[in-house]
Write a protein that holds these residues in place. Structure first.
Motif, PDB file in Angstrom:
ATOM      1  N   LEU A  28       0.899  -1.079   0.149  1.00 27.57           N
ATOM      2  CA  LEU A  28       0.083  -0.018  -0.021  1.00 27.57           C
ATOM      3  C   LEU A  28       0.888   1.236   0.003  1.00 27.57           C
ATOM      4  CD1 LEU A  28      -2.869  -1.019   2.439  1.00 27.57           C
ATOM      5  CD2 LEU A  28      -2.621  -1.519   0.047  1.00 27.57           C
ATOM      6  N   ARG A  29       0.224   2.286  -0.073  1.00 31.01           N
ATOM      7  CA  ARG A  29       0.986   3.715  -0.276  1.00 31.01           C
ATOM      8  C   ARG A  29       2.151   3.970   0.681  1.00 31.01           C
ATOM      9  NH1 ARG A  29      -2.276   8.707  -2.143  1.00 31.01           N
ATOM     10  NH2 ARG A  29      -0.197   9.497  -2.275  1.00 31.01           N
ATOM     11  N   THR A  30       2.144   3.825   1.749  1.00 26.61           N
ATOM     12  CA  THR A  30       3.083   4.143   2.754  1.00 26.61           C
ATOM     13  C   THR A  30       3.990   3.219   3.023  1.00 26.61           C
ATOM     14  OG1 THR A  30       1.922   3.601   4.753  1.00 26.61           O
ATOM     15  CG2 THR A  30       1.500   5.638   3.649  1.00 26.61           C
ATOM     16  N   GLU A  31       4.044   2.039   2.340  1.00 26.33           N
ATOM     17  CA  GLU A  31       4.733   0.761   2.921  1.00 26.33           C
ATOM     18  C   GLU A  31       6.187   0.914   2.167  1.00 26.33           C
ATOM     19  OE1 GLU A  31       0.749  -2.111   4.310  1.00 26.33           O
ATOM     20  OE2 GLU A  31       2.077  -2.263   2.383  1.00 26.33           O
ATOM     21  N   ALA A  32       7.043   0.426   2.944  1.00 28.31           N
ATOM     22  CA  ALA A  32       8.510   0.597   2.511  1.00 28.31           C
ATOM     23  C   ALA A  32       8.798  -0.535   1.494  1.00 28.31           C
ATOM     24  CB  ALA A  32       9.443   0.611   3.754  1.00 28.31           C
ATOM     25  N   ALA A 162      -0.130   9.900   3.302  1.00 28.48           N
ATOM     26  CA  ALA A 162       0.689   9.296   2.165  1.00 28.48           C
ATOM     27  C   ALA A 162       1.376  10.045   1.011  1.00 28.48           C
ATOM     28  CB  ALA A 162      -0.245   8.261   1.600  1.00 28.48           C
ATOM     29  N   LYS A 163       0.879  11.525   1.036  1.00 27.89           N
ATOM     30  CA  LYS A 163       1.343  12.214   0.102  1.00 27.89           C
ATOM     31  C   LYS A 163       2.695  12.772   0.527  1.00 27.89           C
ATOM     32  CE  LYS A 163      -1.080  16.429   1.717  1.00 27.89           C
ATOM     33  NZ  LYS A 163      -2.032  17.579   1.289  1.00 27.89           N
ATOM     34  N   ARG A 164       2.985  12.679   1.605  1.00 25.46           N
ATOM     35  CA  ARG A 164       4.161  13.208   2.184  1.00 25.46           C
ATOM     36  C   ARG A 164       5.576  12.367   1.836  1.00 25.46           C
ATOM     37  NH1 ARG A 164       2.703  18.481   3.336  1.00 25.46           N
ATOM     38  NH2 ARG A 164       0.921  18.428   4.527  1.00 25.46           N
ATOM     39  N   LYS A 172       6.218   2.530  11.899  1.00 16.35           N
ATOM     40  CA  LYS A 172       5.040   1.605  11.831  1.00 16.35           C
ATOM     41  C   LYS A 172       4.358   1.542  10.464  1.00 16.35           C
ATOM     42  CE  LYS A 172       1.380  -0.533  14.320  1.00 16.35           C
ATOM     43  NZ  LYS A 172       0.472  -0.286  15.657  1.00 16.35           N
ATOM     44  N   GLN A 173       4.045   2.788   9.667  1.00 14.14           N
ATOM     45  CA  GLN A 173       3.187   2.640   8.781  1.00 14.14           C
ATOM     46  C   GLN A 173       3.791   2.283   7.580  1.00 14.14           C
ATOM     47  OE1 GLN A 173       3.252   7.683   8.916  1.00 14.14           O
ATOM     48  NE2 GLN A 173       2.004   6.979   7.209  1.00 14.14           N
ATOM     49  N   GLN A 174       5.159   2.147   7.696  1.00 14.81           N
ATOM     50  CA  GLN A 174       6.133   1.490   6.435  1.00 14.81           C
ATOM     51  C   GLN A 174       6.210   0.005   6.408  1.00 14.81           C
ATOM     52  OE1 GLN A 174       9.273   4.476   5.270  1.00 14.81           O
ATOM     53  NE2 GLN A 174       8.803   5.298   7.271  1.00 14.81           N
ATOM     54  N   LEU A 175       5.792  -0.684   7.369  1.00 17.46           N
ATOM     55  CA  LEU A 175       5.811  -2.015   7.460  1.00 17.46           C
ATOM     56  C   LEU A 175       4.837  -2.695   6.784  1.00 17.46           C
ATOM     57  CD1 LEU A 175       6.538  -2.471  11.338  1.00 17.46           C
ATOM     58  CD2 LEU A 175       8.378  -2.298   9.473  1.00 17.46           C
TER      59      LEU A 175
END
Length: 256
Positions: A28-32, A162-164, A172-175
Motif C-alpha cells: 500500500l502507499r506508505t509501505e517501504a 501518504a502524500k508526504r 510502523k506505517q511503512q511495515l
C-alpha cells in the motif's frame, strides 16, 4: 519466533486483497520496499526504511550478488523487490531495523536539507516542505522544520499522510502486515547480521552524515547557512546542537 508488528484495518485489508486479485504488488502507499536476496541457498528479506541502515542493506545485497557470481546492479527495485506473498514465505529471515524517531528526523534534516544529498528522487521532501511552509528550504532552520513542517504533516493524528515524503513517515506505517522474525535496532545491525550468518557480507561503510560537530544554537541557523558551512568544512551539526530539550519533546510527542 516471528512477530506481527502491524495489522491491516478493514479498509487496508480490502485494498490489499483487491491489489492482489489484480495481480499487483503487495504494497500500500506508505509501505517501504522489501528487498530479497539469495545467499548460500537461502532467501533473506530486508524491510528498507529510509534512514534505517538503508546504505548498509544495499551493500549487503550487492555483496551477496558478487558472492553468488552476479554483477552488482544499480536498481534494487528492479532486481530484488519482493512482489508477492510467496517470496515472503520462502525467506529464512524477514528483517527490519528500527531507530528512535528523533534520530531519524535529525538525520533526514542533516542529509536532505544541510548536505543536500537528494539524488534523482530525493527532492520530494524539499518540495513538500517548501509548499507546506511557504518558505524556501535555504531559509528553513531545524526549529521551523519541526514546528512548521512536521507538525502540519501529522495534523494531530498518529500517522503522516501518504502524500508526504517517506523520510518522515512513522516506521510502523511503512511495515507490511507480516510476521518479522528479526526485529532489532540500527545500532545492533552488524551484530545481528553476524548472528544470522551473513557476517562475511559486511563491509566498511561511511555514513553520509559523518563529520558531525557541536555548533552552538544550530537549530536556529538556516539550512542554507549550514550547507555553506558543510561545503567549506565537511561538518554538519551534531544531534545535541540541533536538539534542545523542547524540540526533542516535540518530535517525541508527534511520533509516539
Amino acid at each position: 519466533m516471528r512477530e506481527m508488528l502491524k495489522s491491516d484495518d478493514f479498509l487496508s485489508f480490502s485494498m490489499r486483497v483487491a491489489k492482489r486479485a489484480a495481480g499487483r504488488s503487495v504494497y500500500l502507499r506508505t509501505e517501504a520496499p522489501h528487498f530479497q536476496f539469495k545467499f548460500n541457498g537461502e532467501w533473506y528479506v530486508f524491510c528498507m526504511l529510509p534512514k534505517n541502515a538503508s546504505s548498509s542493506i544495499r551493500s549487503i545485497i550487492q555483496a551477496a550478488r558478487v558472492y553468488e557470481g552476479f554483477h552488482p546492479v544499480e536498481s534494487l527495485m528492479k532486481h530484488h523487490l519482493v512482489r508477492n506473498k510467496s517470496e515472503i514465505d520462502r525467506a529464512k529471515h524477514l528483517m527490519v531495523f528500527v531507530r528512535p524517531p528523533v534520530d531519524r528526523v535529525v538525520s533526514a534534516y542533516q542529509n536532505k536539507f544541510i548536505q543536500l544529498k537528494n539524488g534523482a528522487t530525493g527532492k520530494k521532501i524539499l518540495d513538500d516542505c517548501r509548499a507546506t511552509t511557504g518558505t524556501d528550504c535555504d531559509d528553513i532552520n531545524f526549529h521551523d522544520f519541526v514546528f512548521d513542517y512536521l507538525n502540519i504533516c501529522f495534523k494531530g493524528g498518529a500517522y503522516v499522510s501518504a502524500k508526504r515524503d517517506p523520510h518522515i513517515y512513522t516506521q510502523k506505517q511503512q511495515l507490511l502486515p507480516i510476521k518479522y522474525d528479526t526485529v532489532n535496532t540500527v545500532r545492533n545491525f552488524d551484530t545481528v547480521i553476524e548472528r544470522i550468518g551473513l557476517g562475511q557480507l559486511l563491509s566498511s561503510r561511511e555514513n553520509v552524515t559523518s563529520g558531525k560537530v557541536d555548533i552552538p544554537e544550530a537549530h536556529k541557523i538556516s539550512a542554507g547557512e549550514l550547507h555553506k558551512h558543510y561545503l567549506s568544512t565537511g561538518q554538519t551539526p551534531s544531534s545535541n546542537s540541533l536538539l534542545p530539550p523542547y524540540l526533542k519533546q516535540k518530535i517525541d510527542s508527534l511520533y509516539f
